[in-house]
Design a protein around this motif. Sequence first.
Motif, PDB file in Angstrom:
ATOM      1  N   TYR A   1       7.265  -5.335   2.076  1.00  0.00           N
ATOM      2  CA  TYR A   1       6.085  -5.518   2.813  1.00  0.00           C
ATOM      3  C   TYR A   1       6.687  -5.967   4.393  1.00  0.00           C
ATOM      4  CZ  TYR A   1       3.069  -5.714  -0.924  1.00  0.00           C
ATOM      5  OH  TYR A   1       2.085  -5.542  -2.064  1.00  0.00           O
TER       6      TYR A   1
ATOM      7  N   GLU B   1       1.929  -0.410   2.320  1.00  0.00           N
ATOM      8  CA  GLU B   1       2.200  -1.777   2.582  1.00  0.00           C
ATOM      9  C   GLU B   1       2.566  -2.264   3.971  1.00  0.00           C
ATOM     10  OE1 GLU B   1       0.783  -3.571   0.418  1.00  0.00           O
ATOM     11  OE2 GLU B   1       0.697  -2.232  -1.268  1.00  0.00           O
TER      12      GLU B   1
ATOM     13  N   HIS C   1      -4.938  -7.596   5.538  1.00  0.00           N
ATOM     14  CA  HIS C   1      -4.100  -6.493   4.616  1.00  0.00           C
ATOM     15  C   HIS C   1      -4.976  -5.651   3.851  1.00  0.00           C
ATOM     16  CE1 HIS C   1      -0.281  -5.317   2.618  1.00  0.00           C
ATOM     17  NE2 HIS C   1      -1.036  -5.388   1.819  1.00  0.00           N
TER      18      HIS C   1
ATOM     19  N   HIS D   1      -5.933  -1.536   4.154  1.00  0.00           N
ATOM     20  CA  HIS D   1      -5.541  -0.684   2.971  1.00  0.00           C
ATOM     21  C   HIS D   1      -6.598   0.193   3.030  1.00  0.00           C
ATOM     22  CE1 HIS D   1      -1.859  -1.725   1.133  1.00  0.00           C
ATOM     23  NE2 HIS D   1      -2.306  -2.759   0.503  1.00  0.00           N
TER      24      HIS D   1
ATOM     25  N   MET E   1      -2.305  -4.273  -1.686  1.00  0.00           N
ATOM     26  CA  MET E   1      -2.094  -5.214  -2.553  1.00  0.00           C
ATOM     27  C   MET E   1      -1.295  -6.508  -2.177  1.00  0.00           C
ATOM     28  SD  MET E   1      -1.228  -4.663  -6.744  1.00  0.00           S
ATOM     29  CE  MET E   1       0.778  -4.205  -6.705  1.00  0.00           C
ATOM     30  N   TRP E   2      -1.996  -7.505  -2.213  1.00  0.00           N
ATOM     31  CA  TRP E   2      -0.885  -8.791  -1.999  1.00  0.00           C
ATOM     32  C   TRP E   2      -1.019  -9.778  -3.000  1.00  0.00           C
ATOM     33  CZ3 TRP E   2       1.110  -8.661   3.100  1.00  0.00           C
ATOM     34  CH2 TRP E   2       1.948  -9.977   3.318  1.00  0.00           C
TER      35      TRP E   2
HETATM   36 ZN   LIG Z   1      -1.094  -4.228  -0.187  1.00  0.00          ZN
END
Ligand SMILES: [Zn+2]
Length: 909
Positions: A419, A356, A333, A337, A1-2
């Motif tokens: 992160y 992360e 990213h 994941h 998740m970003w």
């Molecule tokens: Zn992430």
Amino acid sequence: MWQLQPSLWIFLVLVVPSIRAAYEDYRLPRSVEPLHYNLRILTHLNGTDQRFEGSVQIDLLARETTKNITLHAAYLKIDENRTSVASGQEKFGVDRIEVNELHNFYILHLGRELEKDQIYQLEMHFEAGLNDSQSGYYKSNYTDVVTQEVHHLAVTQFSPTFARQAFPCFDEPSWKATFNITLGYHKNYTGLSGMPVLGCQDHDSLANYVWCNHDTLLRTSTYLVAFAVHDLENAATEESDTRNRVIFRNWMQPKLLGQEMISMEMAPKLLSFYENLFQINFPLAKVDQLTVPTHRFTAMENWGLVTYNEERLPQHQGDYQTQKDGFARTVAHEYAHQWFGNLVTMKWWNDLWLKEGPSTYFGYLALDALEPEWSRGERFIGRDLANFFSKDSNATVPAISKDVKDPAEVLGQFTEYVYEKGSLTTRMLHKLVGEKAFLQGIRSFLGSYSFTNANQADLWKSLEEAALQNEVISSEFNLSRAMDSWTLQGGYPLVTLIRNYKSGEVTLNQSRFLQEQELDKDSSCWWVPLRFVSQKLPDFVQTTPQFWLECPVNTKVLNLPHLTSPDEWILLNPQVANIFRVNYDELNWRLVIESLKNDPHSGGIHKLNRAQLLDDLMALAAVRLQKYDKAFDLLEYLEKEQDFLPWQRAIGILNRLGALLRVEEAIKFKNYMQKLLLPLYNRFPKLSDIAESKLAIKDIPFANFAYSQACRYHVADCTEQAKILAKTHRNGGRLELPSDIQKVAYCSLLDEGGDAEFQEIFELFQNSTNGSQRRILASALGCIRNFENFEEFLNYTLKSDEKLFSDCHMLAVTTALDREHLVSQTENYILSHTKPLGEKFKKKELTGLLLNLAANLQSSKEIDRLEAHLKDIKEFNEPLQKALHQSKMNQKWRKECTSDFIEAIEKHL
Ligand SMILES: [Zn+2]
Ligand SMILES: *[C@@H]1O[C@H](CO)[C@@H](O)[C@H](O)[C@H]1NC(C)=O
Ligand SMILES: *[C@@H]1O[C@H](CO)[C@@H](O)[C@H](O)[C@H]1NC(C)=O
Ligand SMILES: *[C@@H]1O[C@H](CO)[C@@H](O)[C@H](O)[C@H]1NC(C)=O
Ligand SMILES: *[C@@H]1O[C@H](CO)[C@@H](O)[C@H](O)[C@H]1NC(C)=O
Ligand SMILES: *[C@@H]1O[C@H](CO)[C@@H](O)[C@H](O)[C@H]1NC(C)=O
Ligand SMILES: *[C@@H]1O[C@H](CO)[C@@H](O)[C@H](O)[C@H]1NC(C)=O
Ligand SMILES: *[C@@H]1O[C@H](CO)[C@@H](O)[C@H](O)[C@H]1NC(C)=O
Ligand SMILES: *[C@@H]1O[C@H](CO)[C@@H](O)[C@H](O)[C@H]1NC(C)=O
């Protein structure tokens, strides 16, 4: 998740409790285990009351004999009469239902016991409105540009703890299960889940509605489940060139079709890169990439249904290239994941970094592997290192692996800090055991825990085994213990290296590096990998440790005759592979500085080390372990520095310190900065020629940086050039600047200009319909010299209710505070507008505002005034405390370091 957009979670504050002793913590009891969910969701998007109805049938394994079942549910209207538990044909009575709102628990008390090792079916029926809070199953909309019609859609965001808002479930990452999802919706829409549709049939009673069955989703955690009902369009269907020929579709609203879409271009390539790297095939048949008009985060890695926030897409304006870099990083990213997080999931959110960190780091590797000429990954690593060394020197910084209990704490884990340090920790592992053992360890980790869960100890174990097999570490060495010392505590060490030039011995010790410098009070220690590089053999490629500085044995004496010739430097930590600072003895620093200044190849010292040497010396001078004189000696080598990273690091630090100087001191500082920046400025084409000179894409960030710093300090003809540029780039009467240098050009124009320039740029701002254009103009408007002009802009943006205008307000204030001219007037403005500011901005934004302000306050009188004004205003409470701490640090620096700093400047003018 970003990435963290921490603004929206106020609603999570939950309703008051009927706490029972049995549920002291927020974790579900472990007596039953979900194996499979059959989930049916009927979505209504017509009319004003958008909502969904659903049912879930969960196969449960009783792990022990029990008379109750506890699972998560929140904001759902559950039809108790239709809640049932059965074993095959046999129905169980539900005696009583208990709802524990604080814990989001829904508890079924059964008429009789579930037997250990037996499987049961729990069935529940529920409904809820599609919400506006961008979590759970939420609604979004877009307006068709042609017809001006509003189109509604519904989409999920379950990470980290929002699946419970869409269906009753065991909403913890370790309860992995398979899912059969069936979506019901009107035929006007498309229904998506993580898996392909197997078939559809008409709804029994609702005309034009269908039910579509989706294939079984592989064992997964609830936070990765996703579905959507929408009428977006698919820009293209693509197939990856991987073995599984994964199908990608790219959904977006019609106005975005035809626009460059980084996610569309990169996703198949990334999948193939990671498959090769991890040697594990992507296990799903398809991925739908959905660009959602509104989204809580920037993107989410849901299995088979990756979502992106349309508002964060790069916009063809201003610093497009920078935005593209950022978005490419996000996409890279999310796809990392698919392995780190989706295939192998952390057992609990305390180890969030375990997904992360690697996803961020492997994302960087992917960017540099796929498009090496842009060196984006390397630049991101440089930036992360700079942030880390600066932020992690605060005494209160938490460990990246830390206990979290309730949903608010879980969400609070998603910080930049986790992160960044997570990524740097993964990088450290990579450099520590070397390429071969690292990849072997990572592959074995992913292979061993596929479709299950792991914690950080499992990762250490896999790496340890691989390192042992490759003979990178010895069998006595405990890698887990060493790595724990980096993830289970905050902060980082300062290693001090003292050479005995006669005997060739080096003495090393460590202590925590703290900005507040109460070094002796802190007994933390780390397992510090030691690798030396010598001047005669400047090998910065090898990074595996030759020795370790142990914990708690803090001092080590080593004899390194083969390395240490007394007239040559030695350096620790090639590539800054590990996150610690180093201080050397006097002579060694001299040797390093001479080598950097005089050797045409900077002594062969790696660019990350060059940046770090600057950073370390400046930081050491700020805590008075070194003199600024030495740091400024080192800065002289920059004249020859060709790389962006060291420049960026050094100037960033100098700018922060410059802001703390009083007028006379600031003049000297400015003169110094002009001298320092002149050779850099001269290296790039004149701004007025910029459109013709066609910078290579990879040079744009560096050039942008050079121009903005040079114009800021009025180096040579920088601002003149900006004016010429503005004069010559007009289309009719309209100002049209080349997009990459807009920010610096507008800023210089305003800085040098008066009312007319202000009115023109302000009008451009008002006329613009492009968010990113507006942000650039706003941030440039902070460069204006006349406060009345500036106030006009501040009032205009403060009055508006639009989020974009609030952002713009903040950007302008940030710029103004960062420059000397309007600081005190801007401060007055803030203090006289506390009420609207407090109402409009979230805690994090107010903290940023006050930290910026505090960074520019020089006297304790000013700070007292700030405190007196804000201390009784609730919204400012926590931000104020942070700002006061920052001010205290600044005051300390002013008191202890300014004279040293100014003396050094005078000497180096
Ligand atoms: Zn992430
Ligand atoms: C929405 O559609 C459903 C199913 O056709 C129908 O029962 C309902 O009345 C509609 N609601 C509105 C407000 O049109
Ligand atoms: C559920 O049953 C277990 C025994 O299996 C018991 O320890 C626990 O207290 C019960 N929970 C509730 C909420 O009654
Ligand atoms: C559930 O059943 C009870 C008793 O038959 C009834 O009073 C109640 O209204 C029902 N609840 C719902 C939500 O249908
Ligand atoms: C569209 O979404 C926005 C943002 O969530 C919301 O404020 C607005 O009310 C929605 N419009 C309609 C017509 O539902
Ligand atoms: C889930 O769906 C698959 C494929 O349609 C089907 O074979 C399987 O029986 C379903 N599982 C359950 C528990 O309904
Ligand atoms: C479905 O689409 C048709 C044609 O665009 C439209 O007239 C109708 O209102 C739509 N129905 C729903 C429920 O969205
Ligand atoms: C802004 O829009 C107005 C009205 O369309 C126009 O007259 C004016 O020239 C524009 N200003 C700028 C700076 O583009
Ligand atoms: C740094 O630490 C101090 C106390 O040690 C704390 O009050 C302050 O909020 C911290 N600053 C940040 C930015 O976290």
